[in-house]
Scaffold this motif. Structure first.
Motif, PDB file in Angstrom:
ATOM      1  N   GLN A  12      38.186  36.343  36.100  1.00  0.00           N
ATOM      2  CA  GLN A  12      37.839  35.725  37.386  1.00  0.00           C
ATOM      3  C   GLN A  12      37.812  34.210  37.276  1.00  0.00           C
ATOM      4  O   GLN A  12      37.871  33.517  38.279  1.00  0.00           O
ATOM      5  CB  GLN A  12      36.472  36.214  37.851  1.00  0.00           C
ATOM      6  CG  GLN A  12      36.420  37.682  38.141  1.00  0.00           C
ATOM      7  CD  GLN A  12      35.001  38.149  38.393  1.00  0.00           C
ATOM      8  OE1 GLN A  12      34.053  37.587  37.866  1.00  0.00           O
ATOM      9  NE2 GLN A  12      34.874  39.182  39.204  1.00  0.00           N
ATOM     10  N   TYR A  13      37.738  33.712  36.058  1.00  0.00           N
ATOM     11  CA  TYR A  13      37.589  32.279  35.844  1.00  0.00           C
ATOM     12  C   TYR A  13      38.878  31.581  35.452  1.00  0.00           C
ATOM     13  O   TYR A  13      38.953  30.364  35.484  1.00  0.00           O
ATOM     14  CB  TYR A  13      36.530  32.027  34.774  1.00  0.00           C
ATOM     15  CG  TYR A  13      35.235  32.709  35.118  1.00  0.00           C
ATOM     16  CD1 TYR A  13      34.434  32.229  36.150  1.00  0.00           C
ATOM     17  CD2 TYR A  13      34.840  33.859  34.450  1.00  0.00           C
ATOM     18  CE1 TYR A  13      33.261  32.875  36.494  1.00  0.00           C
ATOM     19  CE2 TYR A  13      33.664  34.503  34.787  1.00  0.00           C
ATOM     20  CZ  TYR A  13      32.877  34.008  35.811  1.00  0.00           C
ATOM     21  OH  TYR A  13      31.724  34.652  36.152  1.00  0.00           O
ATOM     22  N   LEU A  24      41.009  27.264  32.787  1.00  0.00           N
ATOM     23  CA  LEU A  24      40.013  27.594  33.800  1.00  0.00           C
ATOM     24  C   LEU A  24      40.580  27.308  35.179  1.00  0.00           C
ATOM     25  O   LEU A  24      41.118  26.237  35.424  1.00  0.00           O
ATOM     26  CB  LEU A  24      38.732  26.783  33.586  1.00  0.00           C
ATOM     27  CG  LEU A  24      38.000  27.063  32.284  1.00  0.00           C
ATOM     28  CD1 LEU A  24      36.790  26.149  32.153  1.00  0.00           C
ATOM     29  CD2 LEU A  24      37.581  28.517  32.196  1.00  0.00           C
TER      30      LEU A  24
END
Length: 143
Positions: A12-13, A24
Motif C-alpha cells: 500500500q506504500y 515509496l
C-alpha cells in the motif's frame, strides 16, 4: 535480469524493486531508471502528469499504467491524449501492470510503467512470502 529493473513486490506504500530499492508512493519506472511520480490516485492522472512519456526518445513501445486497485481507471481525456500522441498503452490494476511491465522489460521492449500503489494488495512481496514459508516450515518441524 542483470541491470534491468523489475518490480518484485507491491504494498500500500510503494514498491520493492529487484535491486533491493524500495520506492515509496507512485513511481514512473523504466528499464534502468525509476522516478517518483507525484500522482496520488488514478483520478489524478492527467495529460500533464503523463507529458514525460510523450517526449521520450526512443519512443515507447508501450506505457503500462497501474491505476491502483481493481475497478479504477483513467479519464477519457487521458485516453484521448495517449492516442493523440500515438503512445501504445495498457491500463490495468497495479498488480497486473507491474507484471506486464516486468514481462515486456524482460523481452527488451521499450516500455515504461506509471504505477500507483493499490490500497487492497493481493500480491505479496517475495521476501515476505519466503519469510512466511520459513516460519510455517519451522512450526512443522517442532517436536
Amino acid at each position: 535480469m542483470g541491470d534491468m529493473i523489475s518490480v518484485d513486490g507491491i504494498s500500500q506504500y510503494g514498491f520493492h524493486l529487484n535491486s533491493g530499492v524500495v520506492v515509496l508512493g507512485p513511481m514512473a519506472v523504466f528499464p534502468r531508471t525509476v522516478l517518483g511520480w507525484n500522482v496520488p490516485s488514478a483520478s489524478h492522472i492527467t495529460p500533464a502528469s503523463l507529458a514525460l512519456f510523450a517526449i521520450l526518445e526512443p519512443r515507447l513501445d508501450c506505457l503500462v499504467i497501474g491505476t491502483g486497485d481493481r475497478g479504477t481507471t483513467v479519464s477519457k481525456e487521458v485516453i484521448a491524449f495517449l492516442r493523440q500522441k500515438k503512445i501504445s498503452f495498457e491500463i490495468l490494476p497495479t498488480e497486473q501492470a507491474a507484471a506486464t511491465f516486468n514481462f515486456m522489460n524482460l523481452e527488451r521492449r521499450c516500455v515504461a510503467g506509471a504505477l500507483i500503489p493499490p490500497v487492497d494488495v493481493r500480491l505479496v512481496d517475495r521476501d515476505y512470502e519466503q519469510h512466511q514459508k520459513s516460519q510455517r516450515q519451522a512450526l512443522l518441524e517442532e517436536p
